[in-house]
Motif scaffolding. Structure first.
Motif, PDB file in Angstrom:
ATOM      1  N   GLN A  55       0.858  -1.196   0.000  1.00 21.36           N
ATOM      2  CA  GLN A  55       0.000   0.000   0.000  1.00 21.36           C
ATOM      3  C   GLN A  55       0.893   1.244   0.000  1.00 21.36           C
ATOM      4  N   ILE A  56       0.500   2.246  -0.767  1.00 22.52           N
ATOM      5  CA  ILE A  56       1.340   3.447  -0.860  1.00 22.52           C
ATOM      6  C   ILE A  56       0.490   4.703  -0.623  1.00 22.52           C
ATOM      7  N   HIS A  57       1.064   5.622   0.142  1.00 22.71           N
ATOM      8  CA  HIS A  57       0.350   6.864   0.450  1.00 22.71           C
ATOM      9  C   HIS A  57       1.356   7.967   0.763  1.00 22.71           C
ATOM     10  N   THR A  58       0.873   9.206   0.836  1.00 15.17           N
ATOM     11  CA  THR A  58       1.792  10.342   1.017  1.00 15.17           C
ATOM     12  C   THR A  58       1.828  10.874   2.438  1.00 15.17           C
ATOM     13  N   ILE A  59       0.806  10.603   3.252  1.00 16.95           N
ATOM     14  CA  ILE A  59       0.727  11.254   4.576  1.00 16.95           C
ATOM     15  C   ILE A  59       1.853  10.790   5.491  1.00 16.95           C
ATOM     16  N   SER A  60       2.497  11.765   6.135  1.00 16.48           N
ATOM     17  CA  SER A  60       3.503  11.480   7.162  1.00 16.48           C
ATOM     18  C   SER A  60       3.469  12.636   8.141  1.00 16.48           C
ATOM     19  N   SER A  61       3.890  12.400   9.372  1.00 14.81           N
ATOM     20  CA  SER A  61       3.876  13.491  10.355  1.00 14.81           C
ATOM     21  C   SER A  61       4.871  14.585   9.962  1.00 14.81           C
ATOM     22  N   ALA A 143     -15.920  12.269   8.435  1.00 12.12           N
ATOM     23  CA  ALA A 143     -15.432  12.724   7.121  1.00 12.12           C
ATOM     24  C   ALA A 143     -14.212  11.894   6.767  1.00 12.12           C
ATOM     25  N   ALA A 144     -13.707  12.114   5.576  1.00 12.16           N
ATOM     26  CA  ALA A 144     -12.459  11.450   5.187  1.00 12.16           C
ATOM     27  C   ALA A 144     -11.619  12.427   4.382  1.00 12.16           C
ATOM     28  N   LEU A 145     -10.315  12.311   4.551  1.00 13.45           N
ATOM     29  CA  LEU A 145      -9.406  13.110   3.730  1.00 13.45           C
ATOM     30  C   LEU A 145      -9.019  12.244   2.531  1.00 13.45           C
ATOM     31  N   TRP A 146      -9.260  12.780   1.364  1.00 10.90           N
ATOM     32  CA  TRP A 146      -9.008  12.022   0.133  1.00 10.90           C
ATOM     33  C   TRP A 146      -7.684  12.468  -0.475  1.00 10.90           C
ATOM     34  N   ASP A 147      -6.877  11.507  -0.897  1.00 11.92           N
ATOM     35  CA  ASP A 147      -5.610  11.836  -1.556  1.00 11.92           C
ATOM     36  C   ASP A 147      -5.564  11.096  -2.898  1.00 11.92           C
ATOM     37  N   ASP A 148      -5.446  11.886  -3.954  1.00  8.15           N
ATOM     38  CA  ASP A 148      -5.430  11.322  -5.312  1.00  8.15           C
ATOM     39  C   ASP A 148      -4.281  10.363  -5.582  1.00  8.15           C
ATOM     40  N   GLN A 149      -3.178  10.550  -4.836  1.00  6.43           N
ATOM     41  CA  GLN A 149      -1.935   9.845  -5.200  1.00  6.43           C
ATOM     42  C   GLN A 149      -1.847   8.436  -4.622  1.00  6.43           C
ATOM     43  N   ASP A 150      -2.739   8.088  -3.690  1.00  9.57           N
ATOM     44  CA  ASP A 150      -2.585   6.820  -2.983  1.00  9.57           C
ATOM     45  C   ASP A 150      -2.967   5.624  -3.854  1.00  9.57           C
ATOM     46  N   ARG A 247     -11.237  -0.313  -9.894  1.00  6.26           N
ATOM     47  CA  ARG A 247     -10.625  -0.773  -8.649  1.00  6.26           C
ATOM     48  C   ARG A 247     -11.059   0.122  -7.488  1.00  6.26           C
ATOM     49  N   LEU A 248     -11.247  -0.495  -6.324  1.00  3.81           N
ATOM     50  CA  LEU A 248     -11.640   0.279  -5.140  1.00  3.81           C
ATOM     51  C   LEU A 248     -10.456   1.092  -4.620  1.00  3.81           C
ATOM     52  N   PRO A 249     -10.738   2.247  -4.004  1.00  2.00           N
ATOM     53  CA  PRO A 249      -9.637   3.026  -3.426  1.00  2.00           C
ATOM     54  C   PRO A 249      -9.034   2.333  -2.196  1.00  2.00           C
ATOM     55  N   ALA A 250      -7.844   2.750  -1.846  1.00  2.90           N
ATOM     56  CA  ALA A 250      -7.192   2.264  -0.632  1.00  2.90           C
ATOM     57  C   ALA A 250      -7.662   3.113   0.546  1.00  2.90           C
ATOM     58  N   GLY A 251      -7.397   2.659   1.776  1.00  2.17           N
ATOM     59  CA  GLY A 251      -7.837   3.467   2.913  1.00  2.17           C
ATOM     60  C   GLY A 251      -7.131   3.133   4.209  1.00  2.17           C
ATOM     61  N   ILE A 252      -7.226   4.093   5.129  1.00  3.51           N
ATOM     62  CA  ILE A 252      -6.743   3.889   6.495  1.00  3.51           C
ATOM     63  C   ILE A 252      -7.851   4.361   7.432  1.00  3.51           C
ATOM     64  N   ASP A 253      -8.215   3.514   8.400  1.00  7.18           N
ATOM     65  CA  ASP A 253      -9.152   3.907   9.447  1.00  7.18           C
ATOM     66  C   ASP A 253      -8.334   3.937  10.738  1.00  7.18           C
ATOM     67  N   TYR A 254      -8.090   5.157  11.229  1.00  8.71           N
ATOM     68  CA  TYR A 254      -7.168   5.293  12.361  1.00  8.71           C
ATOM     69  C   TYR A 254      -7.715   4.651  13.638  1.00  8.71           C
ATOM     70  N   GLU A 255      -8.989   4.915  13.922  1.00 16.86           N
ATOM     71  CA  GLU A 255      -9.523   4.431  15.196  1.00 16.86           C
ATOM     72  C   GLU A 255      -9.550   2.899  15.221  1.00 16.86           C
ATOM     73  N   ALA A 256      -9.954   2.303  14.091  1.00 23.37           N
ATOM     74  CA  ALA A 256      -9.966   0.841  14.013  1.00 23.37           C
ATOM     75  C   ALA A 256      -8.552   0.298  13.833  1.00 23.37           C
ATOM     76  N   MET A 353      10.410   1.725   7.628  1.00 25.13           N
ATOM     77  CA  MET A 353       9.270   0.839   7.899  1.00 25.13           C
ATOM     78  C   MET A 353       8.176   0.919   6.824  1.00 25.13           C
ATOM     79  N   ALA A 354       8.246   1.919   5.977  1.00 27.30           N
ATOM     80  CA  ALA A 354       7.256   2.006   4.887  1.00 27.30           C
ATOM     81  C   ALA A 354       8.028   2.141   3.582  1.00 27.30           C
ATOM     82  N   GLY A 355       8.779   1.087   3.275  1.00 24.74           N
ATOM     83  CA  GLY A 355       9.741   1.152   2.173  1.00 24.74           C
ATOM     84  C   GLY A 355       9.140   1.473   0.820  1.00 24.74           C
ATOM     85  N   PHE A 356       7.875   1.111   0.638  1.00 31.40           N
ATOM     86  CA  PHE A 356       7.284   1.346  -0.684  1.00 31.40           C
ATOM     87  C   PHE A 356       6.678   2.735  -0.791  1.00 31.40           C
TER      88      PHE A 356
END
Ligand code: FAD
Length: 807
Positions: A55-61, A143-150, A247-256, A353-356
């Motif tokens: 899985q690939i995404h752009t969000i980082s602290s 709500a959800a934050l959507w990122d086109d690049q993921d 294809r379905l989008p990817a996702g992260i649910d933080y609370e779960a 830890m997120a090499g990809f």
């Protein structure tokens, strides 16, 4: 297998053919170093890379890591085309789901960052979530934050594509070639031993992944990284997915605490267990191959239940595959890359830890750093030098495990993480705790953040808003502004230079003035490209003896910098742990000091920026007349074994002067109203002397590292500037990384901020485009999704001409 023909020499040998090593090889070759070789003990991908979820995404602290993640994702097309090897890329877009108000707030902060970084992120409603991903039950979400690049990719394909693209650019890689020893020659080059021969390399890079610790041990390096077990599962076919033509989008649910994506006609779902399981604490066996670990669904049962509620189709589908594989974490979850301090020509890129998501950016940064001497953006958040000797293997395991468990757990700006504490303390620790200190940890060392009314009162709840410490910090600030306060300063870095060549050396590496004996100066230190690499106080103890005081966090990075080309007639030591101390500040600080020293500290005898080696409180000290609070003040440095004696003397002498201890939060508040930046936030290698305003301390009448670049910028004028803002807001302040907007468009971002208690204003410092940096300009600052009016200030709000400090 027949013996292979290894080259006898290489510019660089990269050890390890996971995604990280292959990306570094690719970037080095692409940028022009053809004589580069990668050695892999087994097949490529034989560590954690082959069984990643992809899985690939752009969000980082960290915003710069986000930028590099965005770069990584964009790079996949290039390496696929160049290598002809499919990376199985699906850019589906993805969302970050907020099921609690706190997570919604968190994502608003992310959205604000994306605004000035130019990332394509937008909020969508729960209804839109369900439209884009019909298997998700939207009732759980705000709500959800959507990122086109993921999206997602094939991890093995991506690793091979990097390696083959590197080959197209002229690099070489050898599989089934384990490195068994690394030995340094007197000329600084390395002999890299394998069963097929020895390669002499100018530089080596440890990209050992799961074996990073073992590769480090070959050279006596103890990297505080730890492989962790990690589960994900793949469902059987889900009819609703099979019936779709997109294809379905990817996702992260933080609370779960889950990440998920489409895998063939089913779903892939992974989770970070609430209790992490470190793998092979004692060391990764060399014979660990393409193996998975026994799975244990009980460990993730709670998380699975929650995910079945939120994506019911997953619960209904059977489980086809369960993967439990190890991958390597660092103590704060970010990679550890760069030249290893204390070593020559030894580089590492470990704990990724997120090499990809990050491999491409790590490769880019490493190649720039190795070839140009410095990366093009500040990668402090990934720099191996942000840890020192105190980051022992045991500490690394404890913190890496904590980080694993907190991968999708929010960390609030006022939060101090509980694991790995008390790693380093000073003699004052118990004394300050008894007085109500709430401690933080910086570079391994406990330091007071603020003081409550005794130990039972020293607590606060993590929040984005003004927190419980607010009124206590106000009290500390009032003490310093009106009477006298003391703060422990063990956590400042101290660097000692001795020798006949010391002055000439410092004059060359520092852009500012080097003081005469008995005096102090403040100076920026620049990289050859003119970027800030330090804001340092220079103390001249004797003509051939200097002490530099600087950022505690940067001390290993600075050690690496100083040791790089130290002349023979200069000796250098990082003596941060050899000097602890207390800074006393406030209008009554001179009166207090005079009571506990025989030295003449009257205004005429001991001027602003003077220093003395004398006795205070009956112990030998270095006494600097300087203060970061902006008040009349003194830094009193002593050897650690004298600290209690010194502190007792200060406390006793201060009783009738209103003396009180204060913490880092009060100091951060006071420096805001003085418009002084701090290292790692306002001052960092992303900025130049002119952009940050540090150019006022430059001595233009000498040669110094970075002069050409600084002069060129002086002539052209900086494109952005550090400004101070007063924000019209109640109950909440900026922390950092919020967008600064003008007419709805991002013109900059907040580098630091908070509440300035003495002037009673919410303040920020930040970089804005030069054309908008004039005092009086009205802008807006986005805090948790709300826009607040703010005005750019001219002079500092407190003691603008420094009269109090110089009194
Ligand atoms: C279950 C699971 C799911 C994951 N999901 C994702 C995801 O969705 N997205 C994502 O971005 N990341 C994911 N990851 C993480 C990702 O796999 C790692 O970040 C990545 O593999 C790290 O790559 P690396 O090159 O640093 O290390 P590794 O892949 O471990 O590679 C190190 C290589 O070095 C070689 N080596 C070691 N010692 C020597 C030696 N002495 N001589 C020669 N060669 C040597 C090894 O054989 C190995 O091939 C996941 C990991 C796991 C385990």
């Amino acid at each position: 297998m027949s013996k292979k023909e290894l080259p006898s020499h290489a510019k660089v040998v990269v050890i390890g053919g996971g995604v990280v090593g292959c990306s570094i090889l690719f970037h080095l070759a692409k940028f022009g170093w053809k004589d580069v070789v990668l050695l892999e003990r087994d097949e490529l991908t034989s560590g954690s890379s082959w069984h990643a979820a992809g899985q690939i995404h752009t969000i980082s602290s960290d915003p710069n890591i986000s930028r590099l993640q965005s770069y990584t994702i964009d790079l996949y097309k290039e390496i696929e085309e160049l290598s002809g090897h499919s990376v199985g890329l699906h850019i589906t877009g993805g969302f970050y789901l907020a099921s609690t108000p706190e997570w919604y707030d968190y994502l608003k902060r992310e959205r604000s960052k994306a605004r000035y970084m130019g990332l394509n992120q937008e909020f969508i409603s729960p209804k839109e979530v369900a439209e884009r991903h019909p298997l998700i039950d939207p009732k759980h979400y705000h709500a959800a934050l959507w990122d086109d690049q993921d999206g997602d990719l094939d991890p093995s394909g991506a690793t091979y594509a990097f390696a083959k693209a590197a080959k197209v650019h002229g690099a070489q890689y050898f599989t089934h070639t384990p490195v068994t020893a690394t030995q340094q020659r007197p000329d600084g080059s390395w002999d890299v031993t394998t069963p097929d021969g020895v390669i002499n390399a100018e530089m080596i890079v440890n990209c050992g992944g799961l074996w990073a610790r073992e590769v480090g041990h070959m050279q006596g390096i103890n990297l505080p990284v730890q492989p962790m077990e990690h589960h994900y599962l793949i469902t059987e076919e889900i009819p609703e997915i099979a019936a779709r033509d997109t294809r379905l989008p990817a996702g992260i649910d933080y609370e779960a605490n889950i990440y998920f994506r489409q895998e063939r006609n089913g779903m892939l779902l992974g989770t970070y267990e609430p209790r992490g399981t470190p793998w092979k604490v004692g060391g990764t066996p060399w014979d660990f191959g393409h193996e998975l670990l026994p799975h244990d669904l009980d460990r993730i049962a709670e998380r699975l239940e929650m995910s079945f509620e939120r994506i019911p189709a997953i619960g209904e589908a059977g489980i086809k595959d369960i993967i439990n594989g190890p991958f390597t974490f660092g103590p704060d979850g970010n990679p550890m890359i760069g030249p290893v301090p204390g070593m020559t020509n030894y580089w590492c890129a470990v704990g990724v830890m997120a090499g990809f998501c990050q491999g491409g950016g790590v490769g880019l940064t490493m190649a720039e750093w190795m070839m140009d001497g410095e990366p093009s953006i500040d990668v402090w958040a990934m720099d191996v030098a942000r840890f020192g000797d105190w980051a022992t293997p045991d500490w690394g395991t404890v913190k890496s495990t904590e980080n694993y468990e907190r991968r999708f757990v929010m960390t609030f700006p006022n939060e101090t993480l509980p694991k790995g504490r008390l790693q380093k303390t000073t003699a004052l620790y118990d004394r300050l705790i008894a007085k109500g200190a709430r401690m933080g940890q910086g570079f391994g060392l406990e330091n007071a953040l603020w003081f409550a009314d005794g130990p039972d009162d020293a607590h606060e709840v993590p929040t984005f808003e003004r927190n419980r410490s607010h009124d206590y910090v106000a009290r500390e600030v009032a003490t310093v502004r009106n009477d006298v306060g003391g703060i422990e300063i063990a956590n400042f870095a101290k660097h000692e230079f001795k020798g006949v060549g010391a002055r000439a050396y410092l004059d060359r590496i520092l852009a500012g003035f080097v003081p005469k004996s008995g005096r102090l100066t403040l100076t920026p230190m620049l990289t050859p490209k003119g970027k800030l690499y330090g804001d340092l106080t220079v103390a001249c103890l004797a003509d051939d003896h200097f002490m530099l005081f600087g950022s505690g966090a940067m001390q290993e990075a600075h050690r690496r910098w100083f040791e790089k080309d130290l002349p023979d007639d200069v000796s250098y030591q990082n003596v941060s742990d050899d000097w602890h101390g207390v800074a006393i500040s406030g209008p009554q600080s001179r009166a207090l000091l005079a009571r506990i020293t025989r030295a003449d500290v009257s205004a005429d005898a001991f001027k602003f920026r003077d220093l003395r080696q004398t006795y205070v409180g009956g112990v030998p000290v270095i006494l600097n007349r300087i203060s970061f609070s902006g008040e009349l003040g003194y830094e009193v440095y002593c050897r650690p074994h004298y600290l209690i004696k010194l502190a007792e003397a200060i406390e006793e002498a201060g009783v009738d002067l209103g003396y009180r201890w204060y913490g880092a939060r009060a100091l951060m508040s006071m420096r805001l109203e003085k418009a002084w930046g701090v290292w790692t936030l306002d001052y960092r290698p992303d900025f130049t002397a002119a952009q940050s305003g540090m150019d006022v301390f430059i001595n233009w009448n000498k040669d110094f590292v970075g002069k050409d670049a600084a002069l060129a910028e002086k002539t052209a004028g900086p494109d952005k500037k550090l400004v101070t803002l007063v924000i019209d807001v109640e109950g909440i302040d900026v922390s950092n990384d919020e967008a600064i907007l003008l007419d709805g468009a991002a013109v900059g971002y907040v580098s630091s901020g908070g509440y300035a208690h003495h002037v009673k204003k919410s303040m920020a410092m930040g970089y804005v485009a030069a054309e908008h940096a004039a005092a009086g300009t009205c802008v807006q600052v986005e805090i948790l999704g709300q826009m607040y009016d703010a005005e750019i200030q001219g002079a500092p709000l407190y003691d603008a001409n420094g009269a109090n400090m110089r009194a």
